[in-house]
Design a protein around this motif. Structure first.
Motif, PDB file in Angstrom:
ATOM      1  N   LEU A 186     -14.310  33.206  -5.595  1.00  0.00           N
ATOM      2  CA  LEU A 186     -14.352  31.772  -5.865  1.00  0.00           C
ATOM      3  C   LEU A 186     -14.926  30.958  -4.712  1.00  0.00           C
ATOM      4  O   LEU A 186     -15.773  30.074  -4.927  1.00  0.00           O
ATOM      5  CB  LEU A 186     -12.947  31.272  -6.217  1.00  0.00           C
ATOM      6  N   GLU A 187     -14.483  31.198  -3.491  1.00  0.00           N
ATOM      7  CA  GLU A 187     -14.949  30.408  -2.349  1.00  0.00           C
ATOM      8  C   GLU A 187     -16.473  30.448  -2.233  1.00  0.00           C
ATOM      9  O   GLU A 187     -17.131  29.411  -2.079  1.00  0.00           O
ATOM     10  CB  GLU A 187     -14.321  30.910  -1.057  1.00  0.00           C
ATOM     11  N   ASN A 188     -17.032  31.632  -2.333  1.00  0.00           N
ATOM     12  CA  ASN A 188     -18.480  31.774  -2.188  1.00  0.00           C
ATOM     13  C   ASN A 188     -19.228  31.079  -3.320  1.00  0.00           C
ATOM     14  O   ASN A 188     -20.241  30.395  -3.085  1.00  0.00           O
ATOM     15  CB  ASN A 188     -18.862  33.253  -2.149  1.00  0.00           C
ATOM     16  N   ASP A 189     -18.741  31.233  -4.539  1.00  0.00           N
ATOM     17  CA  ASP A 189     -19.398  30.587  -5.681  1.00  0.00           C
ATOM     18  C   ASP A 189     -19.380  29.066  -5.543  1.00  0.00           C
ATOM     19  O   ASP A 189     -20.374  28.391  -5.826  1.00  0.00           O
ATOM     20  CB  ASP A 189     -18.716  31.001  -6.985  1.00  0.00           C
ATOM     21  N   LEU A 190     -18.243  28.510  -5.115  1.00  0.00           N
ATOM     22  CA  LEU A 190     -18.142  27.063  -4.936  1.00  0.00           C
ATOM     23  C   LEU A 190     -19.069  26.577  -3.820  1.00  0.00           C
ATOM     24  O   LEU A 190     -19.685  25.506  -3.925  1.00  0.00           O
ATOM     25  CB  LEU A 190     -16.699  26.667  -4.628  1.00  0.00           C
ATOM     26  N   SER A 191     -19.173  27.358  -2.761  1.00  0.00           N
ATOM     27  CA  SER A 191     -20.065  27.010  -1.648  1.00  0.00           C
ATOM     28  C   SER A 191     -21.518  26.966  -2.110  1.00  0.00           C
ATOM     29  O   SER A 191     -22.284  26.073  -1.718  1.00  0.00           O
ATOM     30  CB  SER A 191     -19.913  28.011  -0.507  1.00  0.00           C
ATOM     31  N   LEU A 192     -21.895  27.924  -2.943  1.00  0.00           N
ATOM     32  CA  LEU A 192     -23.265  27.961  -3.459  1.00  0.00           C
ATOM     33  C   LEU A 192     -23.574  26.743  -4.319  1.00  0.00           C
ATOM     34  O   LEU A 192     -24.730  26.307  -4.401  1.00  0.00           O
ATOM     35  CB  LEU A 192     -23.478  29.242  -4.271  1.00  0.00           C
ATOM     36  N   ASN A 193     -22.549  26.176  -4.948  1.00  0.00           N
ATOM     37  CA  ASN A 193     -22.745  25.030  -5.840  1.00  0.00           C
ATOM     38  C   ASN A 193     -22.844  23.699  -5.103  1.00  0.00           C
ATOM     39  O   ASN A 193     -23.303  22.707  -5.688  1.00  0.00           O
ATOM     40  CB  ASN A 193     -21.610  24.941  -6.857  1.00  0.00           C
ATOM     41  N   GLU A 194     -22.414  23.648  -3.859  1.00  0.00           N
ATOM     42  CA  GLU A 194     -22.353  22.361  -3.150  1.00  0.00           C
ATOM     43  C   GLU A 194     -23.690  21.627  -3.151  1.00  0.00           C
ATOM     44  O   GLU A 194     -23.742  20.413  -3.317  1.00  0.00           O
ATOM     45  CB  GLU A 194     -21.871  22.559  -1.716  1.00  0.00           C
ATOM     46  N   GLY A 195     -24.760  22.359  -2.961  1.00  0.00           N
ATOM     47  CA  GLY A 195     -26.076  21.740  -2.909  1.00  0.00           C
ATOM     48  C   GLY A 195     -26.557  21.191  -4.233  1.00  0.00           C
ATOM     49  O   GLY A 195     -27.556  20.454  -4.280  1.00  0.00           O
ATOM     50  N   ARG A 196     -25.841  21.500  -5.309  1.00  0.00           N
ATOM     51  CA  ARG A 196     -26.252  21.055  -6.646  1.00  0.00           C
ATOM     52  C   ARG A 196     -25.338  19.971  -7.218  1.00  0.00           C
ATOM     53  O   ARG A 196     -25.618  19.442  -8.297  1.00  0.00           O
ATOM     54  CB  ARG A 196     -26.252  22.247  -7.617  1.00  0.00           C
ATOM     55  N   LEU A 197     -24.283  19.630  -6.518  1.00  0.00           N
ATOM     56  CA  LEU A 197     -23.308  18.695  -7.079  1.00  0.00           C
ATOM     57  C   LEU A 197     -23.903  17.315  -7.361  1.00  0.00           C
ATOM     58  O   LEU A 197     -23.414  16.585  -8.220  1.00  0.00           O
ATOM     59  CB  LEU A 197     -22.087  18.576  -6.157  1.00  0.00           C
ATOM     60  N   HIS A 198     -24.966  16.968  -6.652  1.00  0.00           N
ATOM     61  CA  HIS A 198     -25.623  15.681  -6.894  1.00  0.00           C
ATOM     62  C   HIS A 198     -26.278  15.636  -8.275  1.00  0.00           C
ATOM     63  O   HIS A 198     -26.615  14.552  -8.764  1.00  0.00           O
ATOM     64  CB  HIS A 198     -26.680  15.420  -5.821  1.00  0.00           C
ATOM     65  N   GLU A 199     -26.445  16.801  -8.910  1.00  0.00           N
ATOM     66  CA  GLU A 199     -27.061  16.858 -10.235  1.00  0.00           C
ATOM     67  C   GLU A 199     -26.116  16.359 -11.333  1.00  0.00           C
ATOM     68  O   GLU A 199     -26.560  16.040 -12.436  1.00  0.00           O
ATOM     69  CB  GLU A 199     -27.478  18.296 -10.566  1.00  0.00           C
ATOM     70  N   ILE A 200     -24.823  16.312 -11.051  1.00  0.00           N
ATOM     71  CA  ILE A 200     -23.848  15.923 -12.066  1.00  0.00           C
ATOM     72  C   ILE A 200     -23.876  14.410 -12.256  1.00  0.00           C
ATOM     73  O   ILE A 200     -23.630  13.645 -11.320  1.00  0.00           O
ATOM     74  CB  ILE A 200     -22.429  16.386 -11.669  1.00  0.00           C
ATOM     75  N   ASN A 201     -24.162  13.976 -13.457  1.00  0.00           N
ATOM     76  CA  ASN A 201     -24.254  12.530 -13.721  1.00  0.00           C
ATOM     77  C   ASN A 201     -23.568  12.144 -15.029  1.00  0.00           C
ATOM     78  O   ASN A 201     -23.955  11.191 -15.690  1.00  0.00           O
ATOM     79  CB  ASN A 201     -25.708  12.066 -13.734  1.00  0.00           C
ATOM     80  N   ILE A 202     -22.547  12.897 -15.406  1.00  0.00           N
ATOM     81  CA  ILE A 202     -21.799  12.557 -16.612  1.00  0.00           C
ATOM     82  C   ILE A 202     -20.482  11.900 -16.222  1.00  0.00           C
ATOM     83  O   ILE A 202     -19.993  12.079 -15.101  1.00  0.00           O
ATOM     84  CB  ILE A 202     -21.522  13.805 -17.482  1.00  0.00           C
ATOM     85  N   PRO A 203     -19.862  11.131 -17.129  1.00  0.00           N
ATOM     86  CA  PRO A 203     -18.556  10.521 -16.842  1.00  0.00           C
ATOM     87  C   PRO A 203     -17.512  11.589 -16.545  1.00  0.00           C
ATOM     88  O   PRO A 203     -17.483  12.648 -17.189  1.00  0.00           O
ATOM     89  CB  PRO A 203     -18.217   9.772 -18.137  1.00  0.00           C
ATOM     90  N   THR A 204     -16.676  11.331 -15.555  1.00  0.00           N
ATOM     91  CA  THR A 204     -15.705  12.321 -15.099  1.00  0.00           C
ATOM     92  C   THR A 204     -14.350  11.690 -14.841  1.00  0.00           C
ATOM     93  O   THR A 204     -14.264  10.595 -14.290  1.00  0.00           O
ATOM     94  CB  THR A 204     -16.192  12.983 -13.794  1.00  0.00           C
ATOM     95  N   SER A 205     -13.294  12.401 -15.225  1.00  0.00           N
ATOM     96  CA  SER A 205     -11.915  12.004 -14.904  1.00  0.00           C
ATOM     97  C   SER A 205     -11.283  13.117 -14.075  1.00  0.00           C
ATOM     98  O   SER A 205     -11.619  14.295 -14.243  1.00  0.00           O
ATOM     99  CB  SER A 205     -11.092  11.784 -16.180  1.00  0.00           C
ATOM    100  N   TYR A 206     -10.357  12.744 -13.200  1.00  0.00           N
ATOM    101  CA  TYR A 206      -9.749  13.718 -12.284  1.00  0.00           C
ATOM    102  C   TYR A 206      -8.265  13.409 -12.164  1.00  0.00           C
ATOM    103  O   TYR A 206      -7.882  12.299 -11.829  1.00  0.00           O
ATOM    104  CB  TYR A 206     -10.432  13.606 -10.921  1.00  0.00           C
ATOM    105  N   ILE A 207      -7.414  14.426 -12.437  1.00  0.00           N
ATOM    106  CA  ILE A 207      -5.959  14.278 -12.354  1.00  0.00           C
ATOM    107  C   ILE A 207      -5.418  15.284 -11.345  1.00  0.00           C
ATOM    108  O   ILE A 207      -5.660  16.484 -11.458  1.00  0.00           O
ATOM    109  CB  ILE A 207      -5.292  14.523 -13.724  1.00  0.00           C
ATOM    110  N   GLN A 208      -4.675  14.797 -10.354  1.00  0.00           N
ATOM    111  CA  GLN A 208      -4.133  15.672  -9.306  1.00  0.00           C
ATOM    112  C   GLN A 208      -2.755  15.162  -8.884  1.00  0.00           C
ATOM    113  O   GLN A 208      -2.460  13.964  -8.997  1.00  0.00           O
ATOM    114  CB  GLN A 208      -5.060  15.678  -8.092  1.00  0.00           C
ATOM    115  N   GLY A 209      -1.908  16.063  -8.407  1.00  0.00           N
ATOM    116  CA  GLY A 209      -0.584  15.683  -7.936  1.00  0.00           C
ATOM    117  C   GLY A 209      -0.353  16.096  -6.497  1.00  0.00           C
ATOM    118  O   GLY A 209      -0.858  17.126  -6.038  1.00  0.00           O
ATOM    119  N   LYS A 210       0.435  15.333  -5.770  1.00  0.00           N
ATOM    120  CA  LYS A 210       0.724  15.632  -4.368  1.00  0.00           C
ATOM    121  C   LYS A 210       1.751  16.757  -4.207  1.00  0.00           C
ATOM    122  O   LYS A 210       1.934  17.268  -3.106  1.00  0.00           O
ATOM    123  CB  LYS A 210       1.202  14.372  -3.642  1.00  0.00           C
TER     124      LYS A 210
END
Length: 293
Positions: free
Chosen positions: A213-237
């Motif tokens: 997982l770590e390596n795959d996510l790292s490879l994606n970092e350079g492409r994250l600017h391509e995402i341009n759809i509406p997004t919601s994010y839910i997280q807990g402390k």
């Protein structure tokens, strides 16, 4: 010195065996509590009748479940690691969603009734998700997609590789930050040898996913600017599995995402607070103002 090393190896071996045993017992208890047929029977008792379907995929099959009218807007739910389609049973059971949407989920590769072997890399996970989208959607139809935990990483990869099929993304305690998704000591300890052979298949498959997982996510970092759809994010402390700082990482790339960070929320949101996911799905169409990040 030799005696000390021998003692250390003995203690380490015992610790690994104990860890595997505890994990096996907990997982078997989990499976007994959340069995596929048991969930179906619970639904039938509530006059809810989901449809089960097997989708052909490269000589194997993807097990899918859906509730609702296939002509209505569609929501795809992607479970974590390990997990099953019925991790979202409370989302499926919501009567208001059933009236407005067609709710779809599937057993990811290596889990449940899906016969597709476990997939190590996110790119292959996204191809399986896309196969489900193609099966249930018309050529130009877009889906709302919910991804929980590791399913959030699958969702991100699916957006990157198949963005035209998605209208709105809902991340729920997602595994998105390479920094926070490094393989843990126990992942490394059980990744090979006798301990790996002793694991239940689902836990072995989960470990396979986590190691890459770590390596795959790292490879994606350079492409994250391509995402341009509406997004919601839910997280807990109070999330003890995915650090809540993951949200800050995500917002570095998506400043205008609709996001919630709640004090008393844990990692197991589909079970503990399914209403937050239901609310996010209902609000998805009203968040078009965030269509550009």
């Amino acid at each position: 010195m030799r005696r000390r090393i021998k003692k250390l190896l003995y203690v380490s071996g015992f610790a690994i065996l104990l860890l595997v045993t505890i994990g096996f017992v907990i997982f078997q208890k989990f499976k007994a509590e959340f069995d596929d047929q048991k969930i179906i029977n619970e639904f039938h008792a509530q006059n809810i009748f989901p449809h089960s379907e097997m989708i052909p995929y490269k000589g194997n099959e993807i097990h899918t479940i859906y509730i609702g009218d296939l002509s209505k807007p569609k929501v795809l739910l992607i479970h974590g690691s390990p997990g099953y389609w019925f991790d979202f049973k409370y989302i499926f059971a919501d009567k208001t969603l059933q009236k407005e949407y067609c709710i779809i989920s599937y057993d990811r590769p290596g889990y449940g009734k899906t016969t597709v072997p476990a997939q190590k890399h996110l790119s292959n996970q996204a191809k399986v998700a896309a196969a489900v989208l193609n099966h249930y959607g018309k050529s130009n139809e877009k889906f709302i997609i919910v991804g929980h935990s590791y399913g959030g990483a699958v969702l991100e990869q699916t957006i990157l590789d198949f963005q035209t099929k998605i209208s709105h993304a809902i991340y729920v305690a997602p595994c998105l930050s390479p920094e926070f998704q490094k393989a843990k000591w126990y992942n490394i300890m059980i990744s090979g040898g006798l301990t790996n052979k002793m694991l239940p298949l689902e836990l072995k498959n989960s470990n396979l996913e986590m190691m890459a997982l770590e390596n795959d996510l790292s490879l994606n970092e350079g492409r994250l600017h391509e995402i341009n759809i509406p997004t919601s994010y839910i997280q807990g402390k109070k999330d003890v599995l995915v650090p809540y700082q993951t949200q800050a990482y995500y917002l570095k790339f998506h400043k205008n995402a609709d996001h919630k960070l709640l004090e008393d929320l844990n990692h197991f949101i589909p079970w503990s607070n399914p209403e937050l996911i239901v609310q996010a799905i209902k609000e998805a169409n009203s968040l078009n103002k965030y269509s550009k990040f």
